[in-house]
Design a protein around this motif. Structure first.
Motif, PDB file in Angstrom:
ATOM      1  N   ALA A 162     -13.798   7.906  -6.986  1.00  0.00           N
ATOM      2  CA  ALA A 162     -12.596   7.365  -6.466  1.00  0.00           C
ATOM      3  C   ALA A 162     -11.936   6.626  -7.585  1.00  0.00           C
ATOM      4  O   ALA A 162     -12.284   5.895  -8.668  1.00  0.00           O
ATOM      5  CB  ALA A 162     -13.186   5.923  -5.360  1.00  0.00           C
ATOM      6  N   SER A 163     -10.360   6.751  -7.447  1.00  0.00           N
ATOM      7  CA  SER A 163      -9.635   6.201  -8.335  1.00  0.00           C
ATOM      8  C   SER A 163      -9.536   4.663  -8.142  1.00  0.00           C
ATOM      9  O   SER A 163      -9.718   4.088  -6.990  1.00  0.00           O
ATOM     10  CB  SER A 163      -8.267   6.904  -8.347  1.00  0.00           C
ATOM     11  N   LYS A 164      -9.201   4.112  -9.322  1.00  0.00           N
ATOM     12  CA  LYS A 164      -9.011   2.641  -9.211  1.00  0.00           C
ATOM     13  C   LYS A 164      -7.790   2.339  -8.542  1.00  0.00           C
ATOM     14  O   LYS A 164      -6.565   2.735  -8.850  1.00  0.00           O
ATOM     15  CB  LYS A 164      -8.935   1.879 -10.625  1.00  0.00           C
ATOM     16  N   PRO A 165      -7.869   1.322  -7.703  1.00  0.00           N
ATOM     17  CA  PRO A 165      -6.464   1.132  -6.815  1.00  0.00           C
ATOM     18  C   PRO A 165      -5.694   0.276  -7.728  1.00  0.00           C
ATOM     19  O   PRO A 165      -6.188  -0.844  -8.291  1.00  0.00           O
ATOM     20  CB  PRO A 165      -7.052   0.084  -5.516  1.00  0.00           C
ATOM     21  N   SER A 166      -4.306   0.539  -7.723  1.00  0.00           N
ATOM     22  CA  SER A 166      -3.314  -0.066  -8.620  1.00  0.00           C
ATOM     23  C   SER A 166      -2.875  -1.319  -7.712  1.00  0.00           C
ATOM     24  O   SER A 166      -2.765  -1.339  -6.616  1.00  0.00           O
ATOM     25  CB  SER A 166      -2.166   0.746  -8.924  1.00  0.00           C
ATOM     26  N   SER A 167      -2.690  -2.195  -8.709  1.00  0.00           N
ATOM     27  CA  SER A 167      -1.827  -3.487  -7.922  1.00  0.00           C
ATOM     28  C   SER A 167      -0.494  -3.256  -7.554  1.00  0.00           C
ATOM     29  O   SER A 167       0.101  -2.538  -7.826  1.00  0.00           O
ATOM     30  CB  SER A 167      -1.815  -4.611  -9.114  1.00  0.00           C
ATOM     31  N   HIS A 168      -0.254  -3.917  -6.355  1.00  0.00           N
ATOM     32  CA  HIS A 168       1.236  -3.739  -5.792  1.00  0.00           C
ATOM     33  C   HIS A 168       1.844  -5.171  -5.344  1.00  0.00           C
ATOM     34  O   HIS A 168       1.238  -5.886  -4.581  1.00  0.00           O
ATOM     35  CB  HIS A 168       0.856  -2.964  -4.417  1.00  0.00           C
ATOM     36  N   ILE A 169       2.829  -5.369  -6.286  1.00  0.00           N
ATOM     37  CA  ILE A 169       3.433  -6.681  -6.201  1.00  0.00           C
ATOM     38  C   ILE A 169       4.487  -6.464  -5.041  1.00  0.00           C
ATOM     39  O   ILE A 169       5.295  -5.532  -4.827  1.00  0.00           O
ATOM     40  CB  ILE A 169       4.010  -7.005  -7.440  1.00  0.00           C
ATOM     41  N   VAL A 170       4.479  -7.389  -3.931  1.00  0.00           N
ATOM     42  CA  VAL A 170       5.422  -7.466  -3.019  1.00  0.00           C
ATOM     43  C   VAL A 170       6.321  -8.586  -3.179  1.00  0.00           C
ATOM     44  O   VAL A 170       5.879  -9.862  -3.254  1.00  0.00           O
ATOM     45  CB  VAL A 170       4.476  -7.753  -1.485  1.00  0.00           C
ATOM     46  N   THR A 171       7.526  -8.572  -2.762  1.00  0.00           N
ATOM     47  CA  THR A 171       8.491  -9.695  -2.953  1.00  0.00           C
ATOM     48  C   THR A 171       8.293 -10.482  -1.769  1.00  0.00           C
ATOM     49  O   THR A 171       7.942  -9.718  -0.820  1.00  0.00           O
ATOM     50  CB  THR A 171      10.020  -9.189  -2.990  1.00  0.00           C
TER      51      THR A 171
END
Length: 459
Positions: A162-171
């Motif tokens: 499984a690939s490492k989930p990337s962080s997702h910045i939400v405004t």
């Protein structure tokens, strides 16, 4: 097989020892690199000593201790080797080997890149192992040869890390719009929450929302497993994919209760071998009827690590085959280096935090059962309350919802609440707390039913 083919199959499996050492040593030097490589399971490392070291580092990072020469040495020195009377520290090469790890790291800040190399070699090993599995299946090694269609399906089902989930910045503005859309869904009667399927309970409990962790707590014999399975079956009946990880009972044992209830056959007579021919016929009819409806999937695996749970859930979610994950129960999940005492506060805290993180990352509701401390038995009022969780690590704060199961007849044989179970909503982020629902408990089949009108022909 040609000579070249033999060389391919007999060679050392793909791995990069320098990269494995660089990941281990890089983390010892800079613990801030953990977030980039924490998804690597022990089996991603080819060398056994590196797997042992990674398990120890995972424990230290999970409980907040941090990884350095001293903490790692202390943890490994306290663990016995499985092959001799020596410690795990001696098994992996002693303090000298630990010191050497840090000395062989070119640049600690490049640990994520080294981790990607380890991940790539692990993927290659998985591919190689899968190819050998297909070859053995074609030849019928250890089993009957598979058909061409079955072989094709097996060959296509290639396991991959499984690939490492990337962080997702939400405004903030985007978060506001997301909240408005969520309210619109609710207003339109399209709540993403999964209801329990028990009408009485659904009146006071707002359901399992995506990303939520729900704990069902009770003392033994209260029926927490029965309640969880009842919910799982009702959710599956609505067309949702439900995965039950039963760490205490076999799938057939769990199904026995629901099947006996559906067939109106006494569980006691079924288990004692006293079922009559007519009752066996009703069981078969009920099983055929239930097979036409949605049913949960089960996993019989008595020794399951938290990392195994994460990998299974990620795989099923990515395949769009998971809407609700139910785990029975929290204390039986294994944490390398922390096993041996199911009531260990730090271990339970590590698991609850990991389950909450998993729920958020997969946007998935997770339900986990928890056995409350026997200290509850010492007081006059036996109904569970939130304070009964305070000796269980971070569970109280990690959980979005906490449901308690209580049956007064267990403690008071002469009570007027015979066959009645209270489901106490001790915590609920999306609704009212400290509210109760009453369900009918069938002791002959250890199953629950709503006191309100509900269709029960399939249960």
């Amino acid at each position: 097989m040609s000579v070249n083919d033999a060389q391919i199959w007999n060679r050392t499996p793909p791995h990069d020892e320098a990269a494995e050492i660089a990941v281990l040593g890089g983390l010892m030097i800079d613990n801030e690199q953990w977030h980039a490589v924490s998804d690597l399971p022990p089996e991603a490392f080819f060398r056994e000593r590196h797997r042992v070291l990674w398990q120890a580092m995972t424990v230290l990072m999970a409980d907040g201790t941090g990884v350095d020469l001293v903490t790692l040495q202390s943890l490994l020195a306290g663990q016995k080797s499985g092959f001799s009377d020596t410690s795990m520290l001696e098994e992996i090469g002693g303090v000298g080997y630990l010191i050497g790890l840090g000395q062989q790291v070119p640049f600690a800040y490049r640990t994520p890149e080294y981790g990607q190399i380890v991940r790539d070699r692990w993927a290659r090993r998985l591919l190689l192992e899968h190819g050998m599995r297909v070859a053995r299946a074609e030849a019928g090694v250890g089993t009957e040869p598979l058909s061409t269609a079955e072989l094709t399906d097996l060959a296509a089902n290639v396991p991959m890390p499984a690939s490492k989930p990337s962080s997702h910045i939400v405004t903030g503005a985007a978060a506001d719009q997301g909240a408005i859309e969520y309210v619109r869904l609710l207003a339109g009667g399209n709540s993403p929450a999964i209801r329990t399927g028990f009408p009485d309970l659904d009146k006071v409990f707002c359901g399992f929302h995506p990303g939520s962790l729900t704990v069902i707590g009770a003392r033994p014999s209260m029926g927490k497993s029965s309640l969880a399975i009842g919910i799982a079956e009702r959710v599956a009946l609505k067309g949702r994919f439900v995965q039950v990880l039963s760490l205490e009972m076999k799938a057939s044992q769990i199904a026995m209760r629901q099947l006996c209830h559906a067939a109106r056959v006494s569980l006691k007579s079924a288990l004692s071998g006293e079922a009559k021919e007519s009752e066996l016929g009703r069981l078969e009819t009920a099983a055929a009827r239930r097979a036409l409806n949605g049913l949960p999937n089960y996993l019989d695996q008595p020794d399951t690590t938290m990392q195994a749970v994460e990998r299974l859930a990620t795989h099923l979610k990515n395949a769009n085959r998971l809407d609700l994950l139910v785990i029975d129960y929290l204390g039986l999940i294994s944490v390398p280096g922390r096993d041996g005492d199911e009531n260990d506060t730090q271990k339970l805290g590590i698991i609850s935090r990991a389950l909450k993180t998993l729920a958020i990352q997969l946007d998935l509701p997770v339900v986990v059962l928890h056995q409350l401390s026997r200290s509850l038995e010492a007081r006059q009022e036996k109904r569970p309350r939130m304070s009964d969780l305070r000796q269980s690590g971070r569970i109280e704060e990690d959980a979005d919802n906490i449901l308690f199961v209580y049956r007064d007849e267990y403690y008071s044989p002469n009570t007027d609440q015979q066959g009645i179970a209270e489901i106490i909503v001790g915590k609920q982020r999306q609704g009212e707390r400290n509210v109760n629902a009453r369900l009918k408990f069938h002791s002959d089949s250890a199953t629950f039913q709503s006191l309100a009108s509900e269709i029960t022909t399939i249960f």
